[in-house]
Design a protein around this motif. Structure first.
Motif, PDB file in Angstrom:
ATOM      1  N   MET A 114       0.834  -1.191   0.000  1.00 23.75           N
ATOM      2  CA  MET A 114       0.000   0.000   0.000  1.00 23.75           C
ATOM      3  C   MET A 114       0.872   1.246   0.000  1.00 23.75           C
ATOM      4  SD  MET A 114      -3.005  -1.189   2.611  1.00 23.75           S
ATOM      5  CE  MET A 114      -1.882  -2.119   3.648  1.00 23.75           C
ATOM      6  N   GLN A 115       0.293   2.356  -0.442  1.00 25.21           N
ATOM      7  CA  GLN A 115       1.073   3.571  -0.645  1.00 25.21           C
ATOM      8  C   GLN A 115       0.271   4.801  -0.234  1.00 25.21           C
ATOM      9  OE1 GLN A 115       2.000   4.802  -4.789  1.00 25.21           O
ATOM     10  NE2 GLN A 115       4.145   4.625  -4.168  1.00 25.21           N
ATOM     11  N   ILE A 116       0.963   5.784   0.355  1.00 27.52           N
ATOM     12  CA  ILE A 116       0.336   7.039   0.739  1.00 27.52           C
ATOM     13  C   ILE A 116       0.117   7.895  -0.509  1.00 27.52           C
ATOM     14  CG2 ILE A 116       0.528   9.138   2.129  1.00 27.52           C
ATOM     15  CD1 ILE A 116       0.282   6.511   3.716  1.00 27.52           C
ATOM     16  N   THR A 117      -1.113   8.355  -0.718  1.00 33.48           N
ATOM     17  CA  THR A 117      -1.452   9.136  -1.916  1.00 33.48           C
ATOM     18  C   THR A 117      -1.758  10.599  -1.620  1.00 33.48           C
ATOM     19  OG1 THR A 117      -3.789   8.537  -1.730  1.00 33.48           O
ATOM     20  CG2 THR A 117      -2.375   7.090  -3.052  1.00 33.48           C
ATOM     21  N   ALA A 118      -2.085  10.937  -0.386  1.00 31.87           N
ATOM     22  CA  ALA A 118      -2.414  12.330  -0.060  1.00 31.87           C
ATOM     23  C   ALA A 118      -2.244  12.567   1.433  1.00 31.87           C
ATOM     24  CB  ALA A 118      -3.841  12.674  -0.484  1.00 31.87           C
ATOM     25  N   LEU A 119      -1.846  13.791   1.770  1.00 32.03           N
ATOM     26  CA  LEU A 119      -1.713  14.231   3.160  1.00 32.03           C
ATOM     27  C   LEU A 119      -2.418  15.573   3.306  1.00 32.03           C
ATOM     28  CD1 LEU A 119       2.134  13.564   3.595  1.00 32.03           C
ATOM     29  CD2 LEU A 119       0.300  12.177   4.595  1.00 32.03           C
ATOM     30  N   TYR A 120      -3.227  15.710   4.345  1.00 30.52           N
ATOM     31  CA  TYR A 120      -3.946  16.963   4.580  1.00 30.52           C
ATOM     32  C   TYR A 120      -3.915  17.331   6.059  1.00 30.52           C
ATOM     33  CZ  TYR A 120      -6.168  16.454  -0.030  1.00 30.52           C
ATOM     34  OH  TYR A 120      -6.407  16.326  -1.370  1.00 30.52           O
ATOM     35  N   ARG A 121      -3.868  18.625   6.303  1.00 32.76           N
ATOM     36  CA  ARG A 121      -4.109  19.136   7.649  1.00 32.76           C
ATOM     37  C   ARG A 121      -5.210  20.178   7.558  1.00 32.76           C
ATOM     38  NH1 ARG A 121       1.544  22.518   8.616  1.00 32.76           N
ATOM     39  NH2 ARG A 121       1.156  24.197   7.083  1.00 32.76           N
ATOM     40  N   HIS A 122      -5.820  20.463   8.708  1.00 34.02           N
ATOM     41  CA  HIS A 122      -6.940  21.402   8.780  1.00 34.02           C
ATOM     42  C   HIS A 122      -6.625  22.367   9.939  1.00 34.02           C
ATOM     43  CE1 HIS A 122      -8.150  17.479   7.255  1.00 34.02           C
ATOM     44  NE2 HIS A 122      -9.004  18.113   6.487  1.00 34.02           N
ATOM     45  N   PRO A 123      -5.851  23.413   9.678  1.00 36.20           N
ATOM     46  CA  PRO A 123      -5.351  24.267  10.765  1.00 36.20           C
ATOM     47  C   PRO A 123      -6.451  24.824  11.666  1.00 36.20           C
ATOM     48  CG  PRO A 123      -4.186  24.757   8.723  1.00 36.20           C
ATOM     49  CD  PRO A 123      -5.329  23.848   8.361  1.00 36.20           C
ATOM     50  N   LEU A 124      -7.530  25.338  11.051  1.00 37.96           N
ATOM     51  CA  LEU A 124      -8.668  25.870  11.791  1.00 37.96           C
ATOM     52  C   LEU A 124      -9.822  24.893  11.607  1.00 37.96           C
ATOM     53  CD1 LEU A 124      -9.890  28.229  13.443  1.00 37.96           C
ATOM     54  CD2 LEU A 124     -10.474  29.329  11.253  1.00 37.96           C
ATOM     55  N   LYS A 125     -10.152  24.185  12.646  1.00 38.63           N
ATOM     56  CA  LYS A 125     -11.137  23.108  12.597  1.00 38.63           C
ATOM     57  C   LYS A 125     -12.389  23.511  11.820  1.00 38.63           C
ATOM     58  CE  LYS A 125     -13.896  20.303  15.842  1.00 38.63           C
ATOM     59  NZ  LYS A 125     -13.344  18.943  15.620  1.00 38.63           N
ATOM     60  N   SER A 126     -12.758  22.693  10.830  1.00 37.03           N
ATOM     61  CA  SER A 126     -13.962  22.883  10.012  1.00 37.03           C
ATOM     62  C   SER A 126     -13.902  24.080   9.074  1.00 37.03           C
ATOM     63  CB  SER A 126     -15.219  23.007  10.897  1.00 37.03           C
ATOM     64  OG  SER A 126     -15.411  21.835  11.647  1.00 37.03           O
ATOM     65  N   HIS A 127     -12.736  24.720   8.989  1.00 36.31           N
ATOM     66  CA  HIS A 127     -12.613  25.917   8.145  1.00 36.31           C
ATOM     67  C   HIS A 127     -11.408  25.769   7.219  1.00 36.31           C
ATOM     68  CE1 HIS A 127     -15.178  27.277  11.429  1.00 36.31           C
ATOM     69  NE2 HIS A 127     -15.557  28.289  10.665  1.00 36.31           N
ATOM     70  N   GLY A 128     -11.455  24.762   6.359  1.00 39.24           N
ATOM     71  CA  GLY A 128     -10.441  24.651   5.331  1.00 39.24           C
ATOM     72  C   GLY A 128      -9.440  23.530   5.526  1.00 39.24           C
ATOM     73  N   ARG A 129      -8.947  23.011   4.386  1.00 39.97           N
ATOM     74  CA  ARG A 129      -7.942  21.950   4.391  1.00 39.97           C
ATOM     75  C   ARG A 129      -6.741  22.419   3.584  1.00 39.97           C
ATOM     76  NH1 ARG A 129     -13.127  21.521   1.611  1.00 39.97           N
ATOM     77  NH2 ARG A 129     -12.553  22.559  -0.305  1.00 39.97           N
ATOM     78  N   GLU A 130      -5.588  21.826   3.897  1.00 42.07           N
ATOM     79  CA  GLU A 130      -4.340  22.182   3.228  1.00 42.07           C
ATOM     80  C   GLU A 130      -3.601  20.912   2.851  1.00 42.07           C
ATOM     81  OE1 GLU A 130      -0.328  24.915   3.947  1.00 42.07           O
ATOM     82  OE2 GLU A 130      -1.687  24.502   5.624  1.00 42.07           O
TER      83      GLU A 130
END
Length: 246
Positions: A1-17
């Motif tokens: 298996m392989q990692i395809t995407a990484l995301y963080r959400h600095p301000l909860k429920s207000h955007g992903r990066e």
């Protein structure tokens, strides 16, 4: 298996990066993931400790929030938010909450508890679980939901931290109680993630358009998508790294 995407959400429920790489730390959530949260005017949360999601503005109650994207400048601490219906906003969550509250007001229902203040919780962040968790999502499970919906759903609906490919749909549910190695880190899989109305909103428009919860319940007899894990050994993780179940 392989990692395809990484995301963080600095301000909860207000955007992903989206990220290319991240260094995980034992006992903590993904760095800067849900470090801040927007407490509403009926919330008792004060930022001194973790509080459940009912204390905060969130996509299940304000679906338009699901269309926000975020970029955090770690050095300056300034956060940039973008939304198709609002001008871009760059601000310091710790110093300029008033600017943000004016910006977000048109995106939230005015007949509910309204955004009131921004709280910060360093290290573990305001995760949806009562422990410092990281969420993992299977691209094959997402494809199965999309097929059942009859449309190409965006994976951003699920707000996952780590996406992987190379496993059969829903096989990740059998990992509960096991450990996985990804990159140089080791995680313990704790439980499935029970989903809410936030996933019914389109991440491009913020409008509710697909009954994801109905699809999950009617097709698979559960309301789960993805799994929660705890970091037990830290280390760097990058796109393309392998994932192995122990």
């Amino acid at each position: 298996m392989q990692i395809t995407a990484l995301y963080r959400h600095p301000l909860k429920s207000h955007g992903r990066e989206a990220l290319q790489t991240v260094t995980l730390h034992a006992g903590q959530s993904m760095p800067f993931d849900r470090s801040w949260a927007v407490a509403h005017d009926a919330s008792k949360a004060d930022g001194s400790t973790w509080a459940p999601c009912q204390n905060f503005s969130r996509g299940s109650k304000a679906p338009a929030l699901m269309a926000i994207n975020a970029v955090l400048d770690e050095k300056s601490g300034r956060l940039t938010l973008s939304h198709p219906d609002r001008p871009d906003l760059t601000f310091d969550p710790n110093q300029e909450a008033d600017i943000f509250l004016k910006w977000v007001k048109p995106l939230v229902p005015q007949n509910r508890a309204l955004p009131d203040r921004i709280l910060q919780l360093s290290g573990r962040g305001f995760t949806d679980s009562d422990y410092a968790s990281i969420s993992l999502c299977n691209t094959a499970s997402h494809a199965a939901v999309s097929e059942r919906a009859g449309t190409d759903l965006s994976p951003l609906r699920w707000r996952g931290n780590i996406w992987f490919e190379g496993e059969a749909p829903w096989q990740e549910m059998d990992w509960i109680g096991k450990e996985i190695a990804l990159g140089a880190a080791t995680l313990a899989i704790r439980e499935p993630i029970q989903r809410c109305l936030a996933t019914t909103a389109n991440p491009e428009t913020g409008a509710r358009d697909v009954d994801t919860l109905g699809i999950l319940n009617s097709t698979w007899d559960h309301q789960n998508f993805g799994i929660y894990a705890e970091v037990i050994k830290g280390g760097p993780v990058a796109l393309g790294d392998s994932l192995t179940v122990h």
